[in-house]
Enzyme design. Sequence first.
Site, PDB file in Angstrom:
ATOM      1  N   VAL A   7       0.838  -1.209   0.000  1.00  0.00           N
ATOM      2  CA  VAL A   7       0.000   0.000   0.000  1.00  0.00           C
ATOM      3  C   VAL A   7       0.871   1.257   0.000  1.00  0.00           C
ATOM      4  O   VAL A   7       0.603   2.220  -0.729  1.00  0.00           O
ATOM      5  CB  VAL A   7      -0.951   0.004   1.207  1.00  0.00           C
ATOM      6  CG1 VAL A   7      -1.751   1.299   1.262  1.00  0.00           C
ATOM      7  CG2 VAL A   7      -1.890  -1.195   1.140  1.00  0.00           C
ATOM      8  N   ALA A  33     -11.256   0.143   2.608  1.00  0.00           N
ATOM      9  CA  ALA A  33     -10.289   0.705   1.650  1.00  0.00           C
ATOM     10  C   ALA A  33     -10.728   2.115   1.269  1.00  0.00           C
ATOM     11  O   ALA A  33     -10.860   2.962   2.146  1.00  0.00           O
ATOM     12  CB  ALA A  33     -10.133  -0.209   0.445  1.00  0.00           C
ATOM     13  N   THR A  68       1.457   1.014   7.748  1.00  0.00           N
ATOM     14  CA  THR A  68       1.913  -0.280   8.253  1.00  0.00           C
ATOM     15  C   THR A  68       0.725  -1.020   8.859  1.00  0.00           C
ATOM     16  O   THR A  68      -0.390  -0.484   8.908  1.00  0.00           O
ATOM     17  CB  THR A  68       2.995  -0.108   9.332  1.00  0.00           C
ATOM     18  OG1 THR A  68       2.383   0.406  10.529  1.00  0.00           O
ATOM     19  CG2 THR A  68       4.093   0.840   8.881  1.00  0.00           C
ATOM     20  N   ASP A  74     -10.130  -9.794  11.530  1.00  0.00           N
ATOM     21  CA  ASP A  74     -10.039  -8.514  10.821  1.00  0.00           C
ATOM     22  C   ASP A  74     -11.427  -7.896  10.642  1.00  0.00           C
ATOM     23  O   ASP A  74     -11.607  -6.688  10.821  1.00  0.00           O
ATOM     24  CB  ASP A  74      -9.366  -8.731   9.464  1.00  0.00           C
ATOM     25  CG  ASP A  74      -9.044  -7.422   8.782  1.00  0.00           C
ATOM     26  OD1 ASP A  74      -8.355  -6.576   9.397  1.00  0.00           O
ATOM     27  OD2 ASP A  74      -9.488  -7.220   7.629  1.00  0.00           O
ATOM     28  N   LYS A  94     -13.091  -4.295  12.169  1.00  0.00           N
ATOM     29  CA  LYS A  94     -13.824  -3.302  11.375  1.00  0.00           C
ATOM     30  C   LYS A  94     -15.206  -3.040  11.962  1.00  0.00           C
ATOM     31  O   LYS A  94     -15.671  -1.890  12.011  1.00  0.00           O
ATOM     32  CB  LYS A  94     -13.923  -3.778   9.928  1.00  0.00           C
ATOM     33  CG  LYS A  94     -12.578  -3.862   9.226  1.00  0.00           C
ATOM     34  CD  LYS A  94     -12.710  -4.423   7.811  1.00  0.00           C
ATOM     35  CE  LYS A  94     -11.352  -4.473   7.116  1.00  0.00           C
ATOM     36  NZ  LYS A  94     -11.427  -4.996   5.734  1.00  0.00           N
TER      37      LYS A  94
END
Length: 813
Positions: free
Chosen positions: A476, A611, A555, A678, A682
């Site tokens: 990224v 994203a 990171t 993950d 979120k």
Amino acid sequence: MQVLKFGGTSVASAENIGKSVAIAAAALSKGPVVMVVSALGGTTDALIAAGRSAAASNEAYREALHGLEQRHLAAAQELLPTASQQASLDLLRSQFAELQRVCDGVFALGELSARTLDKLMSYGELLSSQLVAAAAKQQGLDAAWADSRQLIRTNSRFGNAEVDMAATDLQVKAYLNAHKARLWVVPGFIGADAQGNTTTLGRGGSDYTAALLAAALGAEVLEIWTDVSGMMTADPRLVSSARPIARISYQEAMELSHFGAKVLYPPTIQPVMQRGIPLWIKNTFAPQDHGTLVEVAPPRTAAVVRGISSISSLALLSLEGSGMVGIPGFSRRLFAALARERINVILITQSSSEHSICVGVNEADAARSQDAVDEEFATEIAAGRIEPLRVETGLAIVALVGENMKSHPGISGKLFGALGHNGVNIRAIAQGSSEKNISTVIQAADVRKAINVVHEAFFEATYKQVNLFVLGAGNVGGKLLDLLARQQAYLLDKLRVQVRVVALASSRHCAVSDEGLDLGSWAAALDAAPPLGLDEFTQLIIDKNLRNSVLVDVTATPDTVRCYAPLLAKSVAVVACNKVAASSDYAFYAHLKSLAQEFNAPFLFETNVGAALPILNTLQDLVRTGDRVQRFEAVLSGTLNFVFNHYDGSQPFAEVVRQAQAAGVTEPDPRLDLSGTDVARKALILAREAGEVMEMSDIEIQGFLPASCFEGDVEAFYAQMLREEAHFRALYDQAAAQGKKLRFVAQYAEGRAKVGLQQLAPDHNLYDLRGKDNAIQFYTDCYVEQPLVIKGAGAGGEVTAAGVFADIMRAVL
């Protein structure tokens, strides 16, 4: 009549003297000229040093005088043809002989009085003006030299004599009426008292001489020739985008000059301002440049602010105490105490409660100021009615100046807002009722940043500089840097934003460039750079103290979030692709949000959830407008969506996961995605942004991976998935038999949240997702029956980089 003054750099060498004489010669075509000159650059300081050496019984003064003599003789030899040099050389040698005798007397006495120092300093202008006069005559000009000690009458306050205006006017007119010439060359800086003793006019004395002569002669114009092309909107040494000021009023020029603009010294303007004589600041080395015209009433412009200036080395004196309230005379006594010590007050501010009064003075005068004021109020201090004078040093003034600021609301707010958003603390404020000047006292270390910030805020034709400090140069991070490189020209041209990457750090290297890294070759620069620890990286950002600074964390490591709090507290914006901070302990998350609000530093993490999809921004807009989230359902893992969109039993589940990892849509360890951790993070971030106080432990994770898949390393994980293929095939077959699709869904309702694998029918909003799409549907007080749905690509380096880029722009625009 025209009066032209040439500063020390304009006569610093034979070449420069030639340029100055040429400018005066050109002016003669418009009428007679009086040419006022300073000493050759550096001469006055050298003479003072020689005098002090002599007074200290240091014979080094002889060598210093010899060096000055050789410099002046060399200039004469270069300026004048050999055949006509002798008279000038003899004159210069005789002057230096006198100068030697003065210094010998100082050496013998071991004392340098103010009167003797004035006489000593006067030789600088006497020597330079005679050189210039000889050069002008050599070029065939009708030139004559006039001794300004016969023109300028002063009192006997040596070192900074006060001018007798009436006597000076009479002497100037009488002298020039009795002596005829087209070009008069006059030494600046010096005058004489009634007894004929040489005096000096203090700082800016040569400018003052020129103004006095212009006023006495009723000159058409006074031109100040220097080494810059007029006054600028800010100090170009501090602000690279500063631009020239074509025309300015006397009052504005006075304000800018008082607050640090070095081109003019404020008393210079007084004589010509009173007579309405235009003053033109020009560049000896670029005479074709327009310069700055200072006049009584320049044409009105749309610009509200004319310029920005500053004074460093300021001390703030604060006198406080309940005994001051309602008692007249305290201010008078304070100023009288400072006046007795000949301490100049630069700035004054007083609270309306009369409980305190603050004044700004030169930092060099701080100790004497404290002694004088504490002595004056010794009785009140002893009785506890007044506190001892508090002195703060290391301060500076940044002043906003403009005639048009008057009656324009919002100027102060814009100024304070620009400084506040960049973490510049204002210690004191002063604004006159004329509204031509708003002065702020700040830390001296913040001057460069403050002036640039204010210049950007008020001079919109310039660009806004954004300084990025990037952590992470992986998938990224690399995509982000390439995107910035492609967009730099567009941002500067269309948005007037200059984006610079000042530092780029990886786990092994840290490349730093004060001018901004070349984004076309950032990888090579990073590979060649030394390492830098996180604490050192954080301190680097703080020490550089650049305006519009943004930390960009791309990171995924827990350690990097340690630097968020200290940077937010310094008003450095934080853009985090890293999910750790926003999904950590609620207390830490809330602390960061609080710091961001307290110090006007954006803390943005849109890419934590979808994203580049505007999920968090949309949610925040709903909350800000008073809507309440009742529940949401979301597919938030591009990895899991990719896997379940591609798995149909024709190839092993493990191979589909490998394809996802190869496509760059998984974490380095895919178990983080497939375990649901993950997605749970979120969901937690979304719930918190919706207003819920929730911890990670409150999220129910309904996993679908067999426990055996979590044993060993990543390769063991893939091997175990192959062995468990029947389990994954059964999940797929059960959903397919009902015409449904497998989706890993995050849900929130009534303060509870969970994530898990679900079978969704075709009529569900989250059914039709392709590739690595993410989607969310919000049910709120406004969106009750038909939810607000956001859908699109939610994983991948390029789209995530685009989301980070968008957050950067939100942080600085």
